[in-house]
Write a protein that holds these residues in place. Structure first.
Motif, PDB file in Angstrom:
ATOM      1  N   PHE A  53     -15.543  10.612  19.870  1.00  0.00           N
ATOM      2  CA  PHE A  53     -15.198  10.107  18.541  1.00  0.00           C
ATOM      3  C   PHE A  53     -15.044  11.247  17.546  1.00  0.00           C
ATOM      4  N   TRP A  54     -16.057  12.112  17.458  1.00  0.00           N
ATOM      5  CA  TRP A  54     -15.960  13.148  16.431  1.00  0.00           C
ATOM      6  C   TRP A  54     -14.989  14.250  16.840  1.00  0.00           C
ATOM      7  N   GLN A  55     -14.912  14.533  18.122  1.00  0.00           N
ATOM      8  CA  GLN A  55     -13.981  15.571  18.556  1.00  0.00           C
ATOM      9  C   GLN A  55     -12.525  15.145  18.388  1.00  0.00           C
ATOM     10  N   ALA A  56     -12.258  13.842  18.372  1.00  0.00           N
ATOM     11  CA  ALA A  56     -10.915  13.342  18.107  1.00  0.00           C
ATOM     12  C   ALA A  56     -10.587  13.308  16.615  1.00  0.00           C
ATOM     13  N   GLY A  57     -11.579  13.604  15.774  1.00  0.00           N
ATOM     14  CA  GLY A  57     -11.330  13.689  14.332  1.00  0.00           C
ATOM     15  C   GLY A  57     -11.487  12.406  13.556  1.00  0.00           C
ATOM     16  N   TRP A  58     -12.026  11.355  14.174  1.00  0.00           N
ATOM     17  CA  TRP A  58     -12.104  10.079  13.465  1.00  0.00           C
ATOM     18  C   TRP A  58     -13.034  10.092  12.257  1.00  0.00           C
ATOM     19  N   PRO A  59     -14.192  10.765  12.277  1.00  0.00           N
ATOM     20  CA  PRO A  59     -15.034  10.735  11.074  1.00  0.00           C
ATOM     21  C   PRO A  59     -14.398  11.400   9.858  1.00  0.00           C
ATOM     22  N   SER A  60     -13.432  12.268  10.067  1.00  0.00           N
ATOM     23  CA  SER A  60     -12.892  13.077   8.967  1.00  0.00           C
ATOM     24  C   SER A  60     -11.635  12.499   8.353  1.00  0.00           C
ATOM     25  N   LEU A  61     -11.292  11.239   8.667  1.00  0.00           N
ATOM     26  CA  LEU A  61     -10.029  10.676   8.202  1.00  0.00           C
ATOM     27  C   LEU A  61      -9.799  10.868   6.710  1.00  0.00           C
ATOM     28  N   SER A  62     -10.770  10.480   5.897  1.00  0.00           N
ATOM     29  CA  SER A  62     -10.553  10.501   4.451  1.00  0.00           C
ATOM     30  C   SER A  62     -11.274  11.658   3.757  1.00  0.00           C
ATOM     31  N   ALA A 110       0.800  -1.220   0.000  1.00  0.00           N
ATOM     32  CA  ALA A 110       0.000   0.000   0.000  1.00  0.00           C
ATOM     33  C   ALA A 110       0.837   1.277   0.000  1.00  0.00           C
ATOM     34  N   PRO A 111       1.924   1.367   0.770  1.00  0.00           N
ATOM     35  CA  PRO A 111       2.695   2.622   0.752  1.00  0.00           C
ATOM     36  C   PRO A 111       3.187   2.999  -0.645  1.00  0.00           C
ATOM     37  N   ALA A 112       3.601   2.015  -1.433  1.00  0.00           N
ATOM     38  CA  ALA A 112       4.047   2.314  -2.795  1.00  0.00           C
ATOM     39  C   ALA A 112       2.883   2.809  -3.651  1.00  0.00           C
ATOM     40  N   GLN A 113       1.707   2.245  -3.427  1.00  0.00           N
ATOM     41  CA  GLN A 113       0.536   2.711  -4.178  1.00  0.00           C
ATOM     42  C   GLN A 113       0.176   4.141  -3.788  1.00  0.00           C
ATOM     43  N   TRP A 114       0.292   4.465  -2.507  1.00  0.00           N
ATOM     44  CA  TRP A 114       0.006   5.837  -2.083  1.00  0.00           C
ATOM     45  C   TRP A 114       0.993   6.826  -2.695  1.00  0.00           C
ATOM     46  N   GLN A 115       2.251   6.420  -2.789  1.00  0.00           N
ATOM     47  CA  GLN A 115       3.263   7.326  -3.322  1.00  0.00           C
ATOM     48  C   GLN A 115       3.006   7.681  -4.786  1.00  0.00           C
ATOM     49  N   ALA A 116       2.261   6.820  -5.488  1.00  0.00           N
ATOM     50  CA  ALA A 116       1.944   7.092  -6.892  1.00  0.00           C
ATOM     51  C   ALA A 116       0.780   8.063  -7.054  1.00  0.00           C
ATOM     52  N   LEU A 117       0.143   8.436  -5.944  1.00  0.00           N
ATOM     53  CA  LEU A 117      -1.001   9.337  -5.991  1.00  0.00           C
ATOM     54  C   LEU A 117      -0.609  10.647  -5.328  1.00  0.00           C
ATOM     55  N   PRO A 118      -0.607  11.742  -6.077  1.00  0.00           N
ATOM     56  CA  PRO A 118      -0.178  13.027  -5.498  1.00  0.00           C
ATOM     57  C   PRO A 118      -0.924  13.391  -4.214  1.00  0.00           C
ATOM     58  N   ALA A 119      -2.192  13.016  -4.109  1.00  0.00           N
ATOM     59  CA  ALA A 119      -2.972  13.381  -2.922  1.00  0.00           C
ATOM     60  C   ALA A 119      -2.449  12.716  -1.656  1.00  0.00           C
ATOM     61  N   PHE A 120      -1.728  11.588  -1.795  1.00  0.00           N
ATOM     62  CA  PHE A 120      -1.282  10.838  -0.622  1.00  0.00           C
ATOM     63  C   PHE A 120       0.235  10.639  -0.608  1.00  0.00           C
ATOM     64  N   VAL A 133      -9.210  17.953   2.755  1.00  0.00           N
ATOM     65  CA  VAL A 133      -8.669  18.944   3.675  1.00  0.00           C
ATOM     66  C   VAL A 133      -9.471  20.243   3.608  1.00  0.00           C
ATOM     67  N   GLU A 134      -9.899  20.627   2.395  1.00  0.00           N
ATOM     68  CA  GLU A 134     -10.642  21.883   2.254  1.00  0.00           C
ATOM     69  C   GLU A 134     -12.007  21.832   2.944  1.00  0.00           C
ATOM     70  N   ASP A 135     -12.470  20.622   3.286  1.00  0.00           N
ATOM     71  CA  ASP A 135     -13.739  20.491   4.003  1.00  0.00           C
ATOM     72  C   ASP A 135     -13.516  20.244   5.498  1.00  0.00           C
ATOM     73  N   GLY A 136     -12.302  20.409   5.940  1.00  0.00           N
ATOM     74  CA  GLY A 136     -11.991  20.174   7.337  1.00  0.00           C
ATOM     75  C   GLY A 136     -11.531  18.769   7.637  1.00  0.00           C
ATOM     76  N   GLY A 137     -11.334  17.969   6.585  1.00  0.00           N
ATOM     77  CA  GLY A 137     -10.903  16.595   6.777  1.00  0.00           C
ATOM     78  C   GLY A 137      -9.396  16.463   6.849  1.00  0.00           C
ATOM     79  N   GLN A 138      -8.947  15.207   6.992  1.00  0.00           N
ATOM     80  CA  GLN A 138      -7.516  14.939   7.125  1.00  0.00           C
ATOM     81  C   GLN A 138      -6.883  14.459   5.831  1.00  0.00           C
TER      82      GLN A 138
END
Length: 566
Positions: A82-91, A17-27, A94-99
């Motif tokens: 849960f939500w205050q720790a940021g878990w719902p926003s993982l994916s 998976a890390p190699a696949q992420w490196q091929a995607l500019p977003a990740f 960023v422009e919508d407040g996500g991670q």
């Protein structure tokens, strides 16, 4: 090994998976260390905040009083954390407040959550689908008002499709939306089976409702989608009434509501009469997560059964040395077969689900159009397989794990019977498993003459089963021209056959990556106890193909005759 070690091995060692992420500019900034850190923290949160509420959610459940729903003790505090720790926003973006993290990390989070406490997990379970739907189809004004709150999880969302007379056949929906002079819509109608339709977890609930505009044509093409909040922007309560919550077989910690909309104020999402297009964005996102629910629930059942089997001593195992005392039942072949077989489904299913989640990101973010198209083909074809096959197995496999406990499994003390009850609904919601099979064969395979499926299968390593499935796909495409009902009879068998071929591919990948004893027993169990089902499914499909053409010939000899059918 812990579940987290297994997950890390599948992501990093097998799928790379890390190699696949490196091929995607977003990740590009996501590596193995970051991913494992996120998942380690997720595992800690689930274990400390959510898992301890499993039993109280089942035994106390939700309560209903004059339109208000109270969730079980501890549920609200856990959700706020849960939500205050940021878990719902993982994916989320960023422009919508996500991670802005990869989809597979969110998928693993919800797999862990479902295994720990399925009832609680139902609350945030639709957040990502609602987010994707609004991001793709909502107006700029609606996005500004609602998207950040959905992305963060501060507000929860529902999917309001089903009516008492309209389940899988959404063309029968009668709810109405009447346009108002200010651009809003008044929504009227009733919806049933609405998970989280009313609760005390969040200050607001965003209902996404399928209904008809006055000029709508009949049938599913006349449906529009409306956003109807529980609390309106001015702070007043909208005209959405919870009439009751259902008494259910399981999922007692999740309120399943009957909602009535009485001139409730809402706003159109997307184009008029194009509601299903918008809603399917939400449903498709949910279906992968439901497949992961099945895997998480089955793993939870396996963990309980495995632990019990190590501790429970009964009789001497056949290969035991004479010792005069009983052995752990984990040493007995009947129990080893159950445990190893379910492990085969869990590990193979995880690989398929994680690969699919990786392909979702490739389909959205890869710079090469060809790679995006290939990834989208995989997701379209494999998602219904994951949803159906692994929720079927969650229920059947959890029941098998209950068998390990004998009579102890049938009583509440051990918690395994709750998993069996909770798992059953996943075969029904987000499109029944029969609907998934019809979607796969009728809408995904036959619609393009089998081209996409044959292309996907041809990219897998060649063996006799894969080739037989390619030939069967071609035969079904041709035979359906003479008998339009035939694919409906065989859709379930076809989906199961596809699932088994994909699992065979998954176990080939796992075995190639490691010869560790941890993976040997489930790999052997898969080939001994699971994969032979493929031959049965193939025989069923061959039997229903037109006898005039197939008799007992190999399918490769049948195809020329079938091709003569107009």
């Amino acid at each position: 090994m812990t579940a987290l070690n297994d997950i890390g091995f599948l992501l990093n060692n097998v799928l790379q998976a890390p190699a696949q992420w490196q091929a995607l500019p977003a990740f590009a900034d996501t590596d193995a260390d970051l991913a494992l850190q996120v998942l380690d923290e997720a595992s800690k949160f689930v274990a400390s905040q959510v898992a301890p509420l499993q039993r109280v959610g089942d035994e106390v459940g939700c309560t209903f009083d004059a339109g208000k729903v109270t969730t079980p003790p501890g549920f609200k505090a856990a959700y706020q954390a849960f939500w205050q720790a940021g878990w719902p926003s993982l994916s989320c973006a960023v422009e919508d407040g996500g991670q802005g993290l990869p989809a597979v990390l969110e998928g693993v989070l919800y797999e862990l959550l479902a295994g720990a406490n399925h009832g609680w997990t139902m609350a945030p379970g639709l957040l990502h689908g609602a987010y994707a739907c609004l991001k793709q189809h909502a107006s700029p004004a609606l996005k500004e008002q609602y998207l950040p709150k959905i992305a963060s999880g501060e507000w929860l969302a529902t999917m309001c499709l089903t009516e008492a007379h309209a389940g899988s056949d959404l063309g029968l929906v009668r709810s109405r939306g009447t346009p108002q002079a200010d651009g809003s819509v008044h929504v009227n109608g009733s919806k049933i089976f609405i998970s989280g339709g009313e609760h005390d977890l969040t200050d607001n609930i965003v209902h996404l409702v399928l209904a008809r505009l006055p000029d709508a044509p009949a049938g599913p093409k006349g449906l529009s989608l409306f956003l109807v909040p529980k609390i309106l922007p001015d702070g007043s309560r909208n005209a959405v009434v919870c009439e009751r919550i259902e008494e259910k077989m399981g999922l007692h910690g999740s309120p399943t509501c009957v909602l009535r909309f009485d001139d409730a104020t809402g706003w159109l999402v997307g184009a008029p009469h194009q509601g299903l297009n918008a809603m399917f964005v939400m449903m498709n996102a949910a279906r992968l997560h439901v497949g992961l629910q099945g895997i998480g629930l089955l793993d939870a059942a396996w963990q309980k059964a495995h632990t019990y089997a190590q501790e429970r001593r009964q009789m001497r195992a056949p290969k035991a040395t004479p010792s005069g005392g009983p052995d752990p039942i984990a040493e007995h072949p009947a129990i080893r077969r159950i445990l190893d077989t379910q492990r085969a489904w869990i590990d193979g299913g995880r690989l398929l689900a994680y690969h699919t989640a990786l392909q979702l990101d490739v389909a959205q973010h890869h710079p090469d159009a060809g790679q995006r198209a290939t990834a989208q083909r995989w997701c379209a074809l494999v998602t219904p397989v994951l949803k159906a096959a692994f929720t079927d197995q969650a229920f059947a496999g959890a029941s098998a794990c209950l068998q390990v406990f004998g009579g102890h499994g049938y009583i509440r003390e051990w918690g395994i019977e709750q998993i069996v009850r909770d798992a059953r609904v996943a075969m029904i919601y987000e499109g029944t498993n029969e609907i998934q099979a019809i979607d796969l064969l009728l809408r995904k395979v036959l619609a393009d003459g089998g081209l996409a499926m044959r292309t996907l299968l041809a990219e897998l390593p060649g063996d006799a089963r894969r080739d037989a499935l390619i030939e069967t796909t071609a035969a079904l495409v041709l035979a359906a021209k003479a008998d339009a009902e035939l694919p409906y009879w065989l859709a379930d068998d076809y989906l199961r056959a596809v699932a088994l071929v994909l699992l065979d591919w998954a176990w080939g990948r796992i075995s190639a990556a490691s010869s560790d004893a941890r993976w040997t027993a489930p790999a052997q169990a898969f080939h001994t106890w699971v994969l032979p089902e493929f031959d049965m499914r193939l025989a069923i499909m061959r039997q229903r193909l037109p006898r005039t053409f197939i008799k007992n010939k190999p399918l490769a000899q049948v195809l020329p005759a079938l091709s003569a059918i107009d």
